[in-house]
Write a protein that holds these residues in place. Structure first.
Motif, mmCIF file in Angstrom:
data_model
loop_
_atom_site.group_PDB
_atom_site.id
_atom_site.type_symbol
_atom_site.label_atom_id
_atom_site.label_comp_id
_atom_site.label_asym_id
_atom_site.label_seq_id
_atom_site.Cartn_x
_atom_site.Cartn_y
_atom_site.Cartn_z
ATOM 1 N N GLN A 26 4.548 12.199 2.077
ATOM 2 C CA GLN A 26 4.230 11.266 1.126
ATOM 3 C C GLN A 26 4.901 10.805 -0.217
ATOM 4 O O GLN A 26 5.510 9.888 -0.495
ATOM 5 C CB GLN A 26 2.892 11.270 1.130
ATOM 6 N N ASN A 29 8.688 10.261 0.415
ATOM 7 C CA ASN A 29 8.869 8.639 0.920
ATOM 8 C C ASN A 29 8.797 7.814 -0.131
ATOM 9 O O ASN A 29 9.417 6.913 -0.250
ATOM 10 C CB ASN A 29 7.998 8.462 2.230
ATOM 11 N N GLU A 30 7.549 7.993 -0.932
ATOM 12 C CA GLU A 30 7.504 7.033 -2.112
ATOM 13 C C GLU A 30 8.463 7.193 -3.108
ATOM 14 O O GLU A 30 8.793 6.244 -3.784
ATOM 15 C CB GLU A 30 6.009 7.304 -2.550
ATOM 16 N N ARG A 33 11.391 4.969 -2.135
ATOM 17 C CA ARG A 33 11.204 3.656 -2.517
ATOM 18 C C ARG A 33 11.205 3.382 -4.068
ATOM 19 O O ARG A 33 11.611 2.403 -4.541
ATOM 20 C CB ARG A 33 9.825 3.181 -2.023
ATOM 21 N N ARG A 50 2.088 5.480 -9.171
ATOM 22 C CA ARG A 50 2.134 4.594 -7.987
ATOM 23 C C ARG A 50 1.575 5.226 -6.752
ATOM 24 O O ARG A 50 1.031 4.758 -5.757
ATOM 25 C CB ARG A 50 3.688 4.316 -7.693
ATOM 26 N N LEU A 51 1.736 6.872 -6.668
ATOM 27 C CA LEU A 51 1.139 7.604 -5.536
ATOM 28 C C LEU A 51 -0.363 7.605 -5.877
ATOM 29 O O LEU A 51 -0.855 8.111 -4.717
ATOM 30 C CB LEU A 51 1.842 8.677 -5.718
#
Length: 211
Positions: A26, A29-30, A33, A50-51
């Motif tokens: 996770q 992947n973030e 982005r 953001r996470l």
């Protein structure tokens, strides 16, 4: 954040704890982005926000920002290179045109997307070692084999150089750059544009479609 009783991680909203492997995936992947959006100068505090996790949780999985960028590099670059491409590019039982067309059709499908293009651009502008490593790897497993295969078939009057290979490769990659970096419309049929570039390349070296 960390559960004070179990020591496991929770996000800022108190949602379920993720298994370490899933949480790491996770985060990566973030991060892909995030860095594609803000550039490699983006800080881990912003990423953690953001996470929905604490910055300390990020450092539980990645000791430094450089370690996180290394994971991004593997995800964006290395994981998209198929291990069988070098063998397929040098399989002389198949015409060179067919080999090049198959490779660039597959390769473009993997890199013609927002995150890959923008991270590549930001890495290049920052002079990041990630780009240099990727380009060296690409040269070793893709571009050098293409050069050797072209040289084996080229007419005596037109000997290929690495610059010629880069012109072919860069021209094809530019299809994605103009879409994801410049915001220009993508070709209706990218495969046709790729095929045209390959045909011009082969014609220049006197290589026929069946060679």
């Amino acid at each position: 954040m960390l559960d004070s009783e179990t020591g496991h991680d929770r996000d800022a909203g108190g949602r379920r704890r993720l298994p370490p492997k899933e949480r790491r995936e996770q985060i990566v992947n973030e991060a892909v982005r995030f860095f594609a959006e803000v550039g490699l100068d983006g800080n881990t505090r912003q990423l953690a926000k953001r996470l929905g996790v604490t910055q300390s949780l990020l450092f539980k999985y990645f000791a430094t920002k450089e370690d996180l960028l290394e994971a991004v590099y593997e995800t964006v670059y290395l994981d998209r290179l198929s291990s069988d491409w070098p063998a397929r590019l040098t399989d002389r039982s198949v015409s060179l045109r067919t080999r090049l067309l198959a490779f660039y059709t597959e390769y473009s499908a993997l890199i013609f997307e927002h995150d890959w293009m923008r991270i590549f651009m930001f890495s290049g502008l920052a002079g990041a070692a990630l780009n240099n490593r990727y380009l060296e790897h690409l040269g070793g497993v893709i571009l050098n084999p293409v050069l050797a295969e072209t040289a084996a078939l080229a007419s005596a009057s037109a000997r290929p150089t690495m610059e010629d290979i880069w012109n072919l490769h860069g021209g094809i990659v530019y299809i994605g750059i103009r879409t994801h970096i410049y915001g220009l419309p993508a070709p209706e049929n990218p495969e046709e544009v790729i095929a045209s570039a390959i045909d011009k390349y082969l014609t220049y070296f006197g290589i026929s479609e069946t060679d």
